[in-house]
Scaffold this active site. Structure first.
Site, short mmCIF file in Angstrom:
data_model
loop_
_atom_site.label_atom_id
_atom_site.label_comp_id
_atom_site.label_asym_id
_atom_site.label_seq_id
_atom_site.Cartn_x
_atom_site.Cartn_y
_atom_site.Cartn_z
N ARG A 179 34.36 51.02 -39.48
CA ARG A 179 33.72 52.17 -38.84
C ARG A 179 34.53 52.74 -37.67
O ARG A 179 33.97 53.21 -36.66
CB ARG A 179 32.30 51.84 -38.38
CG ARG A 179 31.37 51.45 -39.52
CD ARG A 179 31.18 52.58 -40.52
NE ARG A 179 30.41 52.15 -41.69
CZ ARG A 179 30.96 51.75 -42.84
NH1 ARG A 179 32.27 51.74 -42.98
NH2 ARG A 179 30.20 51.38 -43.85
N SER A 228 22.74 55.36 -40.19
CA SER A 228 22.74 53.99 -39.69
C SER A 228 22.97 53.97 -38.18
O SER A 228 23.94 54.54 -37.69
CB SER A 228 23.83 53.17 -40.38
OG SER A 228 23.55 53.03 -41.75
N GLU A 298 26.52 52.56 -33.94
CA GLU A 298 27.32 53.31 -34.91
C GLU A 298 27.15 54.80 -34.67
O GLU A 298 28.09 55.57 -34.83
CB GLU A 298 26.92 52.94 -36.34
CG GLU A 298 27.76 53.64 -37.41
CD GLU A 298 27.51 53.10 -38.79
OE1 GLU A 298 27.49 53.91 -39.74
OE2 GLU A 298 27.34 51.87 -38.96
#
Length: 307
Positions: A179, A228, A298
Site C-alpha cells: 500500500r 478500507s 490506509e
C-alpha cells in the site's frame, strides 16, 4: 472557514494557464465520505502541458496536494491550505490498448481500465475492477484487491515534479511496498502503462464477475464510505482485529464502523470529518488495547482541523 483568495495573483503570474482555478472550493462533494472543508485553491489542469506550466510558475512556498476521485480520502473540516490539484478524465482519463499493453491516464477509473483490458482480451488487470479509485491512487498506494496489486502489472509511470519537470519510472523505480511506493510524495502521476496477458474473454469476464460479487456481498459499497480504513498488519486481517476489539457497529457522532465489514467507516448522514477520524482513532486505541497491534491508516487524511 475561508482562506485568503490568492487566485488573482496566480492568474496574473500565469497568463497562459488553461486550466481552472477556484478559490475556497468545498471539497466534501468530491469525496465518497461527503465531508470536509474547502481548498484554498482548487486547480484542474487542462492536460500535462498545462500542469507543467502551472507547477513551474507556482510559488515554491505554497503547499500542493493532489486528490483523485476521493474514494480513500478524509478531508478535514478546516479545509486544505495551499493548492489542491485534481486531475479529471477530460485531460487525464484516456485509456488505450496496443498489443498486450494498456495505457491509462491517472484520472481513469480503475474499474474502467479493467473493462478496457477485458475488451482487448487481456487478463491480469481484473483486480482493478474491485477498486473504487483512479489509476493515480493505484500508483501512489500500490492499490490491490482480490489477490492482485498494481506492482504486478505496471510497466512504467509518468509523473511531474514540483518544478514542472517530467519523469518516467519503471516498475523497479517505484519501490513498491504494501500500500505504498518509495518515491517522493510530491510527484504527480499523469499516466501509466500496464502489461496484460492474452486470455479467453470468458475467463476474464468470469474473474471480473467474481471480483464484483465479492464487493457487493462483503463491502458496504452503497454507503458514504472511504474504502478500507486500516492496512492489514503483517500476518493479520485488520477487520478481524477490529471485530475482536468489539468495534463492529461502533458509533461516534454521525460516523459508524460498518456492521457489514468492520474495516470500513461510514457517514450515516450527518457526520463531520472529525467524527470519522476520531472514530478511526478510537478503533485504533481499542485494537491496541486488546491485541497489542497498532493499526495504521490506509485512508489518506489531508487538511487542518476546524478551529
Amino acid at each position: 472557514m475561508t482562506f485568503p483568495d490568492i487566485t488573482a495573483d496566480l492568474k496574473t503570474a500565469m497568463p497562459d494557464l488553461r486550466g481552472r482555478l477556484l478559490a475556497n472550493e468545498l471539497l466534501a462533494p468530491l469525496t465518497w465520505f461527503r465531508v470536509g472543508g474547502p481548498a484554498q485553491v482548487l486547480f484542474t489542469p487542462a492536460d500535462e502541458n498545462d500542469l507543467a506550466y502551472f507547477l513551474k510558475n507556482l510559488p515554491g512556498d505554497l503547499p500542493v496536494i493532489v486528490v483523485g476521485v476521493g474514494s480513500n480520502l478524509i478531508v478535514r473540516d478546516g479545509g486544505v491550505p495551499g493548492v489542491v490539484i485534481r486531475l479529471t478524465p477530460r485531460g487525464f482519463g484516456e485509456i488505450e490498448t496496443e498489443g498486450e499493453i494498456v495505457r491509462a491516464g491517472t484520472a481513469a477509473l480503475d474499474k474502467r481500465v479493467a473493462e478496457v483490458a477485458a475488451a482487448a482480451n487481456l487478463s491480469g488487470l481484473e483486480f482493478l475492477f474491485g477498486i473504487p479509485g483512479s489509476i493515480g491512487g493505484a500508483l501512489r498506494m500500490n492499490a490491490g484487491a482480490n489477490g492482485g496489486e498494481t506492482k504486478d502489472v505496471l510497466i512504467e509511470a509518468t509523473a511531474f515534479g514540483r518544478q514542472g519537470d517530467r519523469h518516467r519510472f519503471d516498475n523497479a523505480d517505484m519501490k513498491f511496498t504494501y500500500r505504498a511506493n518509495g518515491l517522493d510524495p510530491s510527484l504527480i502521476f499523469t499516466s501509466a502503462r500496464f502489461r496484460g496477458l492474452p486470455a479467453a474473454p470468458e475467463a476474464i469476464r468470469l474473474r471480473m464477475a467474481e471480483v464484483q460479487n465479492h464487493r457487493e456481498t462483503a463491502q458496504p459499497i452503497r454507503e458514504k464510505t472511504g474504502g478500507s480504513t486500516f492496512k492489514n498488519p503483517p500476518g493479520h486481517s485488520a477487520w478481524k482485529l477490529v471485530d475482536a476489539a468489539g468495534c463492529r457497529g461502533l458509533k461516534l457522532g454521525g460516523a459508524q464502523v460498518s456492521e457489514m465489514h468492520c474495516n470500513f467507516l461510514i457517514n450515516t448522514g450527518n457526520a463531520t470529518a472529525h467524527d470519522i477520524e476520531q472514530l478511526g482513532e478510537t478503533v485504533r486505541e481499542r485494537v491496541k488495547a486488546t491485541s497489542g497491534i497498532e493499526l495504521r491508516w490506509e485512508i489518506k487524511r489531508i487538511g487542518i482541523h476546524a478551529s
